[in-house]
Design a protein around this motif. Structure first.
Motif, PDB file in Angstrom:
ATOM      1  N   ARG A   1       0.841  -1.201   0.000  1.00 15.18           N
ATOM      2  CA  ARG A   1       0.000   0.000   0.000  1.00 15.18           C
ATOM      3  C   ARG A   1       0.877   1.252   0.000  1.00 15.18           C
ATOM      4  N   ASP A   2       1.960   1.228   0.787  1.00 19.44           N
ATOM      5  CA  ASP A   2       2.886   2.361   0.829  1.00 19.44           C
ATOM      6  C   ASP A   2       3.452   2.661  -0.553  1.00 19.44           C
ATOM      7  N   ARG A   3       3.880   1.616  -1.227  1.00 19.77           N
ATOM      8  CA  ARG A   3       4.517   1.827  -2.535  1.00 19.77           C
ATOM      9  C   ARG A   3       3.488   2.289  -3.553  1.00 19.77           C
ATOM     10  N   GLN A   4       2.265   1.758  -3.442  1.00 22.93           N
ATOM     11  CA  GLN A   4       1.224   2.207  -4.367  1.00 22.93           C
ATOM     12  C   GLN A   4       0.903   3.683  -4.136  1.00 22.93           C
ATOM     13  N   ALA A   5       0.971   4.116  -2.867  1.00 24.11           N
ATOM     14  CA  ALA A   5       0.707   5.534  -2.561  1.00 24.11           C
ATOM     15  C   ALA A   5       1.769   6.423  -3.214  1.00 24.11           C
ATOM     16  N   VAL A   6       3.011   5.982  -3.192  1.00 18.66           N
ATOM     17  CA  VAL A   6       4.079   6.766  -3.832  1.00 18.66           C
ATOM     18  C   VAL A   6       3.864   6.813  -5.343  1.00 18.66           C
ATOM     19  N   VAL A   7       3.515   5.663  -5.912  1.00 20.20           N
ATOM     20  CA  VAL A   7       3.238   5.618  -7.354  1.00 20.20           C
ATOM     21  C   VAL A   7       2.100   6.585  -7.691  1.00 20.20           C
ATOM     22  N   ALA A   8       1.043   6.572  -6.876  1.00 18.26           N
ATOM     23  CA  ALA A   8      -0.115   7.439  -7.121  1.00 18.26           C
ATOM     24  C   ALA A   8       0.270   8.910  -6.979  1.00 18.26           C
ATOM     25  N   ALA A   9       1.113   9.229  -5.996  1.00 13.62           N
ATOM     26  CA  ALA A   9       1.529  10.625  -5.788  1.00 13.62           C
ATOM     27  C   ALA A   9       2.336  11.131  -6.974  1.00 13.62           C
ATOM     28  N   ILE A  10       3.155  10.276  -7.538  1.00 11.71           N
ATOM     29  CA  ILE A  10       3.959  10.675  -8.699  1.00 11.71           C
ATOM     30  C   ILE A  10       3.055  10.982  -9.889  1.00 11.71           C
ATOM     31  N   VAL A  11       2.021  10.173 -10.055  1.00 12.60           N
ATOM     32  CA  VAL A  11       1.061  10.449 -11.127  1.00 12.60           C
ATOM     33  C   VAL A  11       0.420  11.822 -10.909  1.00 12.60           C
ATOM     34  N   LEU A  12       0.059  12.134  -9.648  1.00 15.19           N
ATOM     35  CA  LEU A  12      -0.565  13.427  -9.330  1.00 15.19           C
ATOM     36  C   LEU A  12       0.396  14.586  -9.602  1.00 15.19           C
ATOM     37  N   ILE A  13       1.642  14.437  -9.190  1.00 22.88           N
ATOM     38  CA  ILE A  13       2.630  15.506  -9.408  1.00 22.88           C
ATOM     39  C   ILE A  13       2.857  15.704 -10.910  1.00 22.88           C
TER      40      ILE A  13
ATOM     41  N   PRO B   1      16.199   4.561  -7.304  1.00 25.68           N
ATOM     42  CA  PRO B   1      14.789   4.575  -6.878  1.00 25.68           C
ATOM     43  C   PRO B   1      14.121   3.201  -7.018  1.00 25.68           C
ATOM     44  N   ASP B   2      13.090   2.994  -6.215  1.00 28.63           N
ATOM     45  CA  ASP B   2      12.313   1.760  -6.192  1.00 28.63           C
ATOM     46  C   ASP B   2      11.908   1.327  -7.617  1.00 28.63           C
ATOM     47  N   PRO B   3      12.243   0.084  -7.988  1.00 26.38           N
ATOM     48  CA  PRO B   3      11.908  -0.394  -9.336  1.00 26.38           C
ATOM     49  C   PRO B   3      10.404  -0.428  -9.626  1.00 26.38           C
ATOM     50  N   VAL B   4       9.572  -0.335  -8.591  1.00 26.51           N
ATOM     51  CA  VAL B   4       8.126  -0.365  -8.835  1.00 26.51           C
ATOM     52  C   VAL B   4       7.647   0.929  -9.513  1.00 26.51           C
ATOM     53  N   LEU B   5       8.427   1.993  -9.389  1.00 27.09           N
ATOM     54  CA  LEU B   5       8.032   3.272  -9.977  1.00 27.09           C
ATOM     55  C   LEU B   5       8.193   3.225 -11.494  1.00 27.09           C
ATOM     56  N   ALA B   6       7.326   3.973 -12.174  1.00 30.62           N
ATOM     57  CA  ALA B   6       7.349   3.966 -13.639  1.00 30.62           C
ATOM     58  C   ALA B   6       8.457   4.883 -14.150  1.00 30.62           C
ATOM     59  N   GLU B   7       8.881   4.655 -15.377  1.00 31.00           N
ATOM     60  CA  GLU B   7       9.700   5.625 -16.086  1.00 31.00           C
ATOM     61  C   GLU B   7       8.736   6.657 -16.670  1.00 31.00           C
ATOM     62  N   PRO B   8       9.123   7.939 -16.784  1.00 28.47           N
ATOM     63  CA  PRO B   8      10.458   8.428 -16.490  1.00 28.47           C
ATOM     64  C   PRO B   8      10.656   8.874 -15.029  1.00 28.47           C
ATOM     65  N   ALA B   9       9.680   8.601 -14.140  1.00 24.36           N
ATOM     66  CA  ALA B   9       9.790   9.090 -12.756  1.00 24.36           C
ATOM     67  C   ALA B   9      11.081   8.617 -12.088  1.00 24.36           C
ATOM     68  N   ARG B  10      11.454   7.348 -12.320  1.00 21.52           N
ATOM     69  CA  ARG B  10      12.679   6.831 -11.671  1.00 21.52           C
ATOM     70  C   ARG B  10      13.906   7.600 -12.128  1.00 21.52           C
TER      71      ARG B  10
ATOM     72  N   ALA C   1      11.078  18.120  -4.063  1.00 20.20           N
ATOM     73  CA  ALA C   1      12.257  18.054  -4.932  1.00 20.20           C
ATOM     74  C   ALA C   1      11.924  17.334  -6.235  1.00 20.20           C
ATOM     75  N   TYR C   2      11.104  16.291  -6.128  1.00 23.91           N
ATOM     76  CA  TYR C   2      10.698  15.590  -7.354  1.00 23.91           C
ATOM     77  C   TYR C   2       9.905  16.537  -8.262  1.00 23.91           C
ATOM     78  N   ALA C   3       8.973  17.278  -7.663  1.00 16.38           N
ATOM     79  CA  ALA C   3       8.153  18.220  -8.441  1.00 16.38           C
ATOM     80  C   ALA C   3       9.033  19.291  -9.094  1.00 16.38           C
ATOM     81  N   ARG C   4      10.020  19.759  -8.348  1.00 17.72           N
ATOM     82  CA  ARG C   4      10.922  20.786  -8.890  1.00 17.72           C
ATOM     83  C   ARG C   4      11.729  20.231 -10.061  1.00 17.72           C
ATOM     84  N   ALA C   5      12.159  18.980  -9.936  1.00 21.15           N
ATOM     85  CA  ALA C   5      12.941  18.359 -11.007  1.00 21.15           C
ATOM     86  C   ALA C   5      12.099  18.226 -12.278  1.00 21.15           C
ATOM     87  N   ARG C   6      10.849  17.843 -12.101  1.00 20.68           N
ATOM     88  CA  ARG C   6       9.918  17.757 -13.215  1.00 20.68           C
ATOM     89  C   ARG C   6       9.809  19.111 -13.945  1.00 20.68           C
ATOM     90  N   ARG C   7       9.677  20.151 -13.103  1.00 17.68           N
ATOM     91  CA  ARG C   7       9.476  21.488 -13.642  1.00 17.68           C
ATOM     92  C   ARG C   7      10.742  22.001 -14.340  1.00 17.68           C
TER      93      ARG C   7
END
Ligand SMILES: [Zn+2]
Length: 277
Positions: free
Chosen positions: A81-93, A252-261, A130-136
């Motif tokens: 559930r924790d990892r899915q929450a991170v995946v979901a947050a990345i989609v939101l960002i 980064p956790d391999p469960v995360l999608a590219e290009p987020a990792r 920091a992730y959001a800033r990197a995206r931007r």
């Protein structure tokens, strides 16, 4: 969210991680104990059973299907559930025009802000901000090449105020935006390609910051982006420093999608190089 097929488990590596109570292995597999009928996350604090009494399974679901029950001490189902929450947050960002605040993000994935901040950092190596800033920054760099004016490029990249971008740009472009638009005219850039677990990483630095950091094998894209700059291979000391920092950065956790990792890894290396974060 799509389910990826489970990777085959390396049992020796799994056993080593289990012995070490390696938190980084949590969520990659579960450990079922035949003598107790319980399955645990690899980092569970409980006493270690003998290896012949242990079965490694890819997911909590597989352990339940095999008749095991979740450990009440380490709560192995919560890892997923924790990892899915991170995946979901990345989609939101990634989808947001303006980076969401930590409170908003945590609420949207159903966690308390402080706890979620830690989960996110553990999975990605960087904070949500920091992730959001990197995206931007990545968007801004692209937009600077494409948009007719710097202001248009900033709005395109999701900056609310130009001052924020100018504050970032020294370090994140390695030069002023105007110099960037003029192809890096008058700017000295030193580059190297450092090996990383995620592939060769091109790092190009100026005396002000990072002109480019990207998964590239050589300097060609750098030369194309900044044709007017003075671009040279980095000296040995700079090369060594960059290689050491890249080698020391967690993947980064391999469960995360590219290009987020890749974005998260690049951001973590950038922070280490710039002495920020
Ligand atoms: Zn346990």
């Amino acid at each position: 969210m799509t389910d990826t097929p489970p990777e085959p488990l390396d049992e020796d590596a799994a056993w080593t991680a289990f012995q070490a109570r390696d938190r980084a292995a949590d969520g990659r597999f579960v450990v079922a104990v035949k003598t107790t009928g319980i399955y645990c996350r690899p980092s569970c604090a409980a006493r270690r059973p003998r290896r012949e009494h242990v079965r490694f399974l890819n997911t909590p679901g597989a352990a339940r299907a095999a008749g095991f029950r979740a450990c009440l001490r380490c709560l192995p189902d919560d890892v997923t559930r924790d990892r899915q929450a991170v995946v979901a947050a990345i989609v939101l960002i990634d989808a947001a025009d303006v980076p969401p605040s930590l409170d908003t993000l945590a609420a949207q994935v159903g966690y308390a802000p402080h706890h979620f901040h830690r989960l996110f950092k553990r999975a990605t190596g960087v904070t949500p901000a920091a992730y959001a800033r990197a995206r931007r920054t990545a968007r801004a760099t692209q937009a600077l090449a494409a948009e007719p004016s710097i202001t248009a490029a900033l709005y395109e990249a999701g900056y609310a105020a130009p001052s924020r971008f100018y504050a970032d740009s020294d370090q994140r472009l390695g030069m002023a935006p105007g110099q960037w638009r003029r192809g890096g005219e008058g700017v000295a850039i030193a580059w190297t390609v450092a090996p990383s677990p995620m592939g060769p990483l091109l790092v190009a630095v100026t005396d002000r910051g990072l002109a480019r950091i990207a998964f590239e094998n050589d300097e060609h894209a750098l030369v194309r982006a900044l044709p007017a700059a003075d671009i040279r291979p980095a000296d040995a000391a700079t090369r060594d420093r960059i290689a050491r920092i890249v080698a020391a950065t967690d993947v980064p956790d391999p469960v995360l999608a590219e290009p987020a990792r890749r974005i998260a890894f690049i951001e973590a290396v950038s922070q280490a190089l710039l002495g920020t974060g």
